[in-house]
Design a protein around this motif. Structure first.
Motif, PDB file in Angstrom:
ATOM      1  N   ALA A  71       0.822  -1.207   0.000  1.00  0.00           N
ATOM      2  CA  ALA A  71       0.000   0.000   0.000  1.00  0.00           C
ATOM      3  C   ALA A  71       0.855   1.255   0.000  1.00  0.00           C
ATOM      4  CB  ALA A  71      -0.931   0.006   1.216  1.00  0.00           C
ATOM      5  N   GLY A  72       2.088   1.158   0.484  1.00  0.00           N
ATOM      6  CA  GLY A  72       2.990   2.295   0.478  1.00  0.00           C
ATOM      7  C   GLY A  72       3.976   2.216  -0.684  1.00  0.00           C
ATOM      8  N   ASP A  73       5.019   2.978  -0.549  1.00  0.00           N
ATOM      9  CA  ASP A  73       6.078   2.996  -1.571  1.00  0.00           C
ATOM     10  C   ASP A  73       7.246   2.147  -1.096  1.00  0.00           C
ATOM     11  OD1 ASP A  73       4.527   4.716  -3.052  1.00  0.00           O
ATOM     12  OD2 ASP A  73       5.497   6.533  -2.253  1.00  0.00           O
ATOM     13  N   VAL A  74       7.728   1.229  -1.976  1.00  0.00           N
ATOM     14  CA  VAL A  74       8.876   0.386  -1.674  1.00  0.00           C
ATOM     15  C   VAL A  74       9.963   0.719  -2.697  1.00  0.00           C
ATOM     16  CG1 VAL A  74       9.763  -1.955  -1.447  1.00  0.00           C
ATOM     17  CG2 VAL A  74       7.416  -1.413  -0.729  1.00  0.00           C
ATOM     18  N   SER A  75      11.112   1.110  -2.175  1.00  0.00           N
ATOM     19  CA  SER A  75      12.238   1.496  -3.053  1.00  0.00           C
ATOM     20  C   SER A  75      13.516   0.841  -2.560  1.00  0.00           C
ATOM     21  CB  SER A  75      12.428   3.026  -3.071  1.00  0.00           C
ATOM     22  OG  SER A  75      11.198   3.683  -3.364  1.00  0.00           O
ATOM     23  N   VAL A  76      14.442   0.644  -3.493  1.00  0.00           N
ATOM     24  CA  VAL A  76      15.792   0.162  -3.158  1.00  0.00           C
ATOM     25  C   VAL A  76      16.777   1.170  -3.742  1.00  0.00           C
ATOM     26  CG1 VAL A  76      17.512  -1.643  -3.449  1.00  0.00           C
ATOM     27  CG2 VAL A  76      15.103  -2.244  -3.077  1.00  0.00           C
ATOM     28  N   VAL A  77      17.585   1.738  -2.877  1.00  0.00           N
ATOM     29  CA  VAL A  77      18.598   2.711  -3.289  1.00  0.00           C
ATOM     30  C   VAL A  77      19.942   2.014  -3.237  1.00  0.00           C
ATOM     31  CG1 VAL A  77      19.631   4.967  -2.872  1.00  0.00           C
ATOM     32  CG2 VAL A  77      17.204   4.583  -2.364  1.00  0.00           C
ATOM     33  N   LEU A  78      20.600   1.868  -4.392  1.00  0.00           N
ATOM     34  CA  LEU A  78      21.900   1.195  -4.479  1.00  0.00           C
ATOM     35  C   LEU A  78      23.015   2.151  -4.066  1.00  0.00           C
ATOM     36  CD1 LEU A  78      21.381  -0.725  -7.854  1.00  0.00           C
ATOM     37  CD2 LEU A  78      20.964  -1.533  -5.515  1.00  0.00           C
ATOM     38  N   ALA A  79      24.204   1.603  -3.926  1.00  0.00           N
ATOM     39  CA  ALA A  79      25.337   2.399  -3.452  1.00  0.00           C
ATOM     40  C   ALA A  79      25.688   3.518  -4.415  1.00  0.00           C
ATOM     41  CB  ALA A  79      26.558   1.501  -3.221  1.00  0.00           C
ATOM     42  N   ASP A  80      25.466   3.277  -5.707  1.00  0.00           N
ATOM     43  CA  ASP A  80      25.787   4.319  -6.683  1.00  0.00           C
ATOM     44  C   ASP A  80      24.676   5.348  -6.852  1.00  0.00           C
ATOM     45  OD1 ASP A  80      23.871   2.794  -7.868  1.00  0.00           O
ATOM     46  OD2 ASP A  80      25.059   2.236  -9.641  1.00  0.00           O
ATOM     47  N   GLY A  81      23.593   5.248  -6.035  1.00  0.00           N
ATOM     48  CA  GLY A  81      22.508   6.205  -6.092  1.00  0.00           C
ATOM     49  C   GLY A  81      21.349   5.787  -6.964  1.00  0.00           C
ATOM     50  N   THR A  82      21.438   4.624  -7.620  1.00  0.00           N
ATOM     51  CA  THR A  82      20.352   4.163  -8.464  1.00  0.00           C
ATOM     52  C   THR A  82      19.150   3.772  -7.591  1.00  0.00           C
ATOM     53  OG1 THR A  82      21.939   3.337 -10.069  1.00  0.00           O
ATOM     54  CG2 THR A  82      19.673   2.494 -10.224  1.00  0.00           C
ATOM     55  N   VAL A  83      17.945   4.152  -8.029  1.00  0.00           N
ATOM     56  CA  VAL A  83      16.716   3.880  -7.280  1.00  0.00           C
ATOM     57  C   VAL A  83      15.883   2.867  -8.050  1.00  0.00           C
ATOM     58  CG1 VAL A  83      14.606   4.821  -6.277  1.00  0.00           C
ATOM     59  CG2 VAL A  83      16.715   6.193  -6.296  1.00  0.00           C
ATOM     60  N   LEU A  84      15.574   1.754  -7.424  1.00  0.00           N
ATOM     61  CA  LEU A  84      14.725   0.726  -8.018  1.00  0.00           C
ATOM     62  C   LEU A  84      13.356   0.770  -7.327  1.00  0.00           C
ATOM     63  CD1 LEU A  84      17.237  -2.277  -8.090  1.00  0.00           C
ATOM     64  CD2 LEU A  84      16.806  -0.576  -9.881  1.00  0.00           C
ATOM     65  N   GLY A  85      12.271   0.459  -8.068  1.00  0.00           N
ATOM     66  CA  GLY A  85      10.925   0.493  -7.496  1.00  0.00           C
ATOM     67  C   GLY A  85      10.343   1.883  -7.539  1.00  0.00           C
ATOM     68  N   ALA A  86       9.661   2.296  -6.466  1.00  0.00           N
ATOM     69  CA  ALA A  86       9.015   3.606  -6.421  1.00  0.00           C
ATOM     70  C   ALA A  86      10.058   4.703  -6.325  1.00  0.00           C
ATOM     71  CB  ALA A  86       8.072   3.674  -5.217  1.00  0.00           C
ATOM     72  N   PRO A  87       9.813   5.822  -6.988  1.00  0.00           N
ATOM     73  CA  PRO A  87      10.769   6.940  -6.877  1.00  0.00           C
ATOM     74  C   PRO A  87      10.899   7.376  -5.430  1.00  0.00           C
ATOM     75  CG  PRO A  87       9.194   7.309  -8.661  1.00  0.00           C
ATOM     76  CD  PRO A  87       8.699   6.123  -7.915  1.00  0.00           C
TER      77      PRO A  87
END
Length: 425
Positions: A71-87
């Motif tokens: 129901a919320g936002d799920v994101s993965v922020v990698l070490a290089d700053g790349t964002v996967l999933g929700a912004p």
């Protein structure tokens, strides 16, 4: 009293509801928040092994699927700053997670949670979950409405029960007050409800017992006075006859006046005892007339008087107290003995009136009414009857709505017709 009971019960129920409902409402809110945060934490923990071991191409569809299902936002922020999933913005909390610290904080519109994932070849990564306020308060409003409805229902139920209890107490108290006023007003037949609630029932039974005891005492007093008065009438009649037999007119008048005074006192004693006794305003004329005629027949035999009786069978209800009717019959028959010579015949007739009630006729063969006499005036005596006795009879008839009729020319006897109406309903 009823209002005070309702206020007391309402205030008590409100205090209990406040002490119960407010903590419960807070608990519901806390449980809802904990549930939402726990769900987000579980989602993040399920992604931790994948983020720690998989490459970007493998993680990207899995993170996107997790974001869609949450129901919320799920994101993965990698070490290089790349964002996967929700912004996701690169907030201070995300920077803290890249340094290896997991934390959570309040954010505009909800709650932000970051979970640091260490051990990846490219460096630390962050799993970010944003839980919106709507998810944190899911079901809280409905629970609060149910809780408020339950509280109102409990309050209304408590007030309803209190109102029924207060009404029964107030009605019982009002009944006791009314019965007390009736007893004070002389209605000794009034009784309170012995089935009144709690201690009021005890008071009602005690009041009824007191009223019964007072009625018994007054009845005994009335009977004693009436019996004594009836016993006195016979010797008074004999004294009157002796006084009228005296040769000296002045002496005869003096003694007759004294006898009349005693007669009035006796009649007053009977009436006073009867009023204190609180007799009902209904009597059986057949029973009363038969009883009083039997009483006077003894004196009739002693004075050689022939008695003719024509008495209807009862019951013949009339609208006066039994004691009033007894005094009336005694007065009419006493006049016959007091104002006719020994040996004078008389008769008593009792019949039923068409309109209800009874018709009593007392006639004698005595000298009758003197010319111009008004026998219904108190204290006026003629040769044929006494004003005192006829006044008693007239008042008894008037009290029932009937009338008194006198007939008979001078020297041809006297006929007294007493019409008594039936009791009022």
């Amino acid at each position: 009293m009823r209002r005070r009971i309702l206020v007391l019960v309402g205030a008590t129920v409100l205090l209990v509801l406040v002490a119960f409902a407010v903590p419960l409402a807070v608990l519901v809110r806390t449980v809802a928040v904990d549930t939402a945060l726990s769900t987000a934490t579980t989602q993040a923990q399920s992604l931790t092994p994948l983020v720690a071991t998989a490459d970007r191409a493998t993680m990207e569809p899995t993170v996107a699927l997790a974001d869609d299902r949450n129901a919320g936002d799920v994101s993965v922020v990698l070490a290089d700053g790349t964002v996967l999933g929700a912004p996701a913005p690169r907030s201070d909390l995300v920077e803290l997670g890249l340094r290896g610290v997991s934390a959570s904080t309040e954010a505009p519109g909800g709650r932000e949670m970051v979970f640091s994932v260490q051990g990846a070849t490219a460096g630390n990564s962050v799993i970010r979950v944003f839980v919106p306020d709507a998810e944190l308060t899911r079901g809280v409003a409905r629970s609060w409405l149910l809780l408020a409805g339950l509280s109102l229902a409990l309050l209304a139920g408590g007030l309803l029960i209190a109102d029924r209890l207060a009404r029964s107490l107030v009605d019982a108290t009002t009944d006791l007050s009314g019965v007390s006023e009736q007893l004070a007003g002389g209605d000794l037949a009034a009784r309170a409800d012995p089935d009144a609630p709690a201690e009021l029932g005890v008071v009602a039974r005690a009041l009824n017992g007191l009223a019964g005891r007072i009625s018994e005492l007054l009845r005994e007093e009335r009977e004693n006075v009436a019996d004594l008065a009836h016993r006195v009438r016979t010797p008074l009649t004999a004294l009157r006859l002796d006084a009228e037999a005296l040769r000296d007119p002045d002496e005869s008048a003096r003694i007759s006046s004294g006898v009349d005074g005693v007669q009035r006192a006796v009649t007053g004693a009977i009436e006073q005892a009867r009023r204190r006794g609180g007799e009902g305003r209904a009597a059986d004329a057949a029973a009363v007339v038969r009883e009083r005629v039997a009483f006077w027949q003894v004196l009739a035999e002693d004075t050689d008087r022939a008695v003719t009786l024509d008495l209807a069978d009862g019951p013949l209800p009339v609208g006066c107290a039994p004691g009033d009717l007894q005094a009336c019959v005694d007065a009419l028959l006493g006049n016959v003995f007091a104002h006719t010579p020994d040996g004078t015949a008389f008769g008593v007739e009792l019949s039923r009136r068409t309109a209800g009630g009874a018709r009593l006729v007392v006639h004698d063969a005595g000298p009758g009414l003197p010319p111009g006499a008004d026998p219904t005036s108190r204290g006026v005596s003629g040769g044929g009857s006494t004003g005192l006795g006829l006044d008693i009879a007239r008042r008894t008839a008037d009290a029932t709505g009937g009338r008194l009729i006198l007939s008979g020319p001078p020297g041809a006897g006297l006929q007294v017709v007493l019409e008594l109406a039936g009791p009022q309903r």
